[in-house]
Write a protein that holds these residues in place. Structure first.
Motif, mmCIF file in Angstrom:
data_model
loop_
_atom_site.group_PDB
_atom_site.id
_atom_site.type_symbol
_atom_site.label_atom_id
_atom_site.label_comp_id
_atom_site.label_asym_id
_atom_site.label_seq_id
_atom_site.Cartn_x
_atom_site.Cartn_y
_atom_site.Cartn_z
ATOM 1 N N LEU A 173 0.666 -1.034 -0.182
ATOM 2 C CA LEU A 173 0.174 0.034 -0.102
ATOM 3 C C LEU A 173 1.015 1.530 -0.602
ATOM 4 O O LEU A 173 1.889 1.242 0.656
ATOM 5 N N PRO A 174 0.286 2.628 -0.980
ATOM 6 C CA PRO A 174 0.720 4.058 -0.062
ATOM 7 C C PRO A 174 1.446 3.578 0.881
ATOM 8 O O PRO A 174 1.114 3.446 1.368
ATOM 9 N N LYS A 175 2.625 4.982 1.431
ATOM 10 C CA LYS A 175 2.638 4.976 2.609
ATOM 11 C C LYS A 175 1.537 6.578 2.698
ATOM 12 O O LYS A 175 1.532 7.277 1.632
ATOM 13 N N PRO A 176 1.294 5.722 3.797
ATOM 14 C CA PRO A 176 0.138 7.958 4.187
ATOM 15 C C PRO A 176 1.493 9.125 4.469
ATOM 16 O O PRO A 176 3.012 9.484 4.794
ATOM 17 N N GLU A 177 1.029 10.243 4.035
ATOM 18 C CA GLU A 177 1.880 11.390 3.660
ATOM 19 C C GLU A 177 1.946 11.775 5.415
ATOM 20 O O GLU A 177 2.877 12.256 5.606
ATOM 21 N N THR A 178 0.895 11.618 6.592
ATOM 22 C CA THR A 178 1.622 12.164 7.638
ATOM 23 C C THR A 178 0.457 10.902 8.745
ATOM 24 O O THR A 178 0.059 10.227 8.528
ATOM 25 N N MET A 179 1.201 10.901 9.746
ATOM 26 C CA MET A 179 0.331 10.640 11.046
ATOM 27 C C MET A 179 0.767 11.403 12.035
ATOM 28 O O MET A 179 1.695 11.873 12.383
ATOM 29 N N ALA A 180 -0.145 10.909 13.112
ATOM 30 C CA ALA A 180 -0.277 11.926 14.170
ATOM 31 C C ALA A 180 -0.632 10.709 15.311
ATOM 32 O O ALA A 180 -1.439 9.672 15.303
ATOM 33 N N CYS A 181 -0.222 11.007 16.958
ATOM 34 C CA CYS A 181 -0.598 10.393 18.162
ATOM 35 C C CYS A 181 -1.537 10.946 18.711
ATOM 36 O O CYS A 181 -1.012 12.080 19.043
ATOM 37 N N LEU A 182 -2.838 10.421 19.365
ATOM 38 C CA LEU A 182 -3.250 11.624 20.310
ATOM 39 C C LEU A 182 -2.310 10.235 21.347
ATOM 40 O O LEU A 182 -3.516 9.279 21.720
ATOM 41 N N LEU A 183 -2.192 11.447 22.465
ATOM 42 C CA LEU A 183 -1.640 10.393 24.208
ATOM 43 C C LEU A 183 -2.805 10.987 25.179
ATOM 44 O O LEU A 183 -2.578 11.961 25.294
ATOM 45 N N ILE A 184 -3.326 9.402 25.987
ATOM 46 C CA ILE A 184 -4.228 9.693 27.249
ATOM 47 C C ILE A 184 -3.226 9.657 28.362
ATOM 48 O O ILE A 184 -2.886 8.486 28.284
ATOM 49 N N ASP A 185 -3.031 10.543 29.220
ATOM 50 C CA ASP A 185 -2.197 10.775 30.581
ATOM 51 C C ASP A 185 -3.009 9.534 31.588
ATOM 52 O O ASP A 185 -4.635 10.282 31.808
#
Length: 374
Positions: A173-185
């Motif tokens: 599959l193609p690589k995504p343009e970007t990625m992000a992560c929501l962190l819950i502490d």
């Protein structure tokens, strides 16, 4: 005893036909495989990418091809193996290079499995040599040419007990343009799993959900990953955050940092350099925190939105006995000083069917004997 090192499919076929006893199949040597009985048969000579069509999203390579070689070729075309295969070396203290055949034979799949599927779901075709030395081909080399009985899925996860893979065809599959992560502490295990399952049930196309009861700073952190086009990722990140208005949230938007964090989960890095046994318990996310509490483990963490528990236990711990009957299975990934089977015992009717299949493909019982059964 000298290792067998066939350099072609024909040589592999002859080696298996002429074998007088058990064969221990070895790819890159990055994973330990139980009893490891018999003469070593190495697949490293069956290497090389024979077909790569970026436009068709397909790659075909020999089973002994290093995974790094395949990933480099895909990266040059901004593509990837979407199922995110784990690298076992840090966890097991092994060397060598992960190979395509090893990934396929063990169905090695990482955090993105919950969104896109496992390695087996991307396998289009295989070639292999069975326990009688017969060369078998199944499936195709492109997505539109997958035909016949689905031996492809049967070989995925068979651990070399049905046949020795020589070639694997994969969808990429193609690589995504970007990625992000929501962190819950700060969430406890039960609340973290509730949060992860809520995120997975949202329309925001989450591609990873994991929980570390002990993050890098020693405090709990829950990780929710999204990938895609930049504008879409930014929108979905804020929408996800809106699902948790009363939680302590952080947003990680540096793709390199996100990738590093998920490699930490993928490769079970919390347990690198530790002592003790390592188990993977697959179960329903809603059962995960209760099961983990029964383990008396040194440490645990969760992947697949809680559907996968990684547990570090004292050496020789029989966690199957601790858990009793439960909806799932426990696999012993790293063991020291124990004779426990690596794979969860199957119910008697399933075990009978599995043994019947093995006898059809390997009537002499010479391929990795004792690996998946006692």
């Amino acid at each position: 005893m000298t290792s067998l090192k066939p350099q072609s499919e024909a040589e592999l076929s002859e080696a298996i036909k002429s074998a007088k006893g058990p064969l221990h199949i070895r790819g890159g040597g990055t994973r330990r495989t139980g009893a490891e009985l018999g003469q070593v048969l190495e697949t490293g000579g069956l290497s090389g990418i024979s077909l790569y069509e970026p436009g068709a999203l397909t790659v075909v390579a020999g089973a002994g091809t290093p995974l790094a070689e395949i990933e480099a070729a895909l990266d040059a075309e901004n593509q990837r193996l979407a199922f995110e295969p784990m690298d076992h070396r840090g966890l097991l203290g092994t060397t060598g290079e992960p190979t395509l055949g090893g990934v396929a034979a063990a169905n090695v799949s990482g955090p993105r499995r919950i969104q896109c599927g496992a390695a087996r779901d991307f396998m289009l075709g295989v070639r292999f040599v069975d326990g009688q030395g017969s060369i078998v081909k199944n499936g195709g080399r492109v997505m539109k040419n997958v035909t016949g009985y689905d031996l492809v899925k049967l070989m995925a996860g068979s651990q070399g007990t049905l046949g020795v893979l020589t070639e694997v065809s994969l969808k990429v599959l193609p690589k995504p343009e970007t990625m992000a992560c929501l962190l819950i502490d700060g969430l406890n295990d039960r609340d973290a799993i509730t949060a992860m399952t809520r995120a997975m049930g949202s329309p925001y196309d989450v591609t990873g959900a994991a929980h570390l009861p002990k993050g890098l700073d020693g405090t709990p952190v829950t990780m929710i990953r999204i990938e895609g086009f930049s504008a879409s990722v930014a929108y979905r990140l804020e929408q996800l955050a809106g699902l948790f208005p009363n939680h302590a949230l952080r947003r990680e938007t540096d793709p390199a940092a996100v990738a590093k964090g998920w490699a930490y989960i993928r490769d079970a890095e919390p347990f690198h350099g530790t002592t003790g046994d390592v188990w993977r318990i697959s179960t329903k996310p809603t059962n995960a925190s209760d099961l983990a509490a029964q383990l008396d483990a040194k440490e645990v963490f969760y992947d697949w939105s809680g559907g996968l528990i990684w547990a570090l236990t004292p050496a020789g711990s029989d966690i199957r006995a601790k858990l009793g009957a439960f909806d799932g299975h426990a696999t012993l990934v790293r063991a020291s000083g124990t004779t426990l089977p690596l794979f969860h015992p199957q119910p008697a009717p399933v075990a009978m069917l599995s043994e019947g299949v093995r006898r059809k493909f390997d009537p002499r019982g010479i391929l990795n004997p004792g690996l998946m059964t006692a």
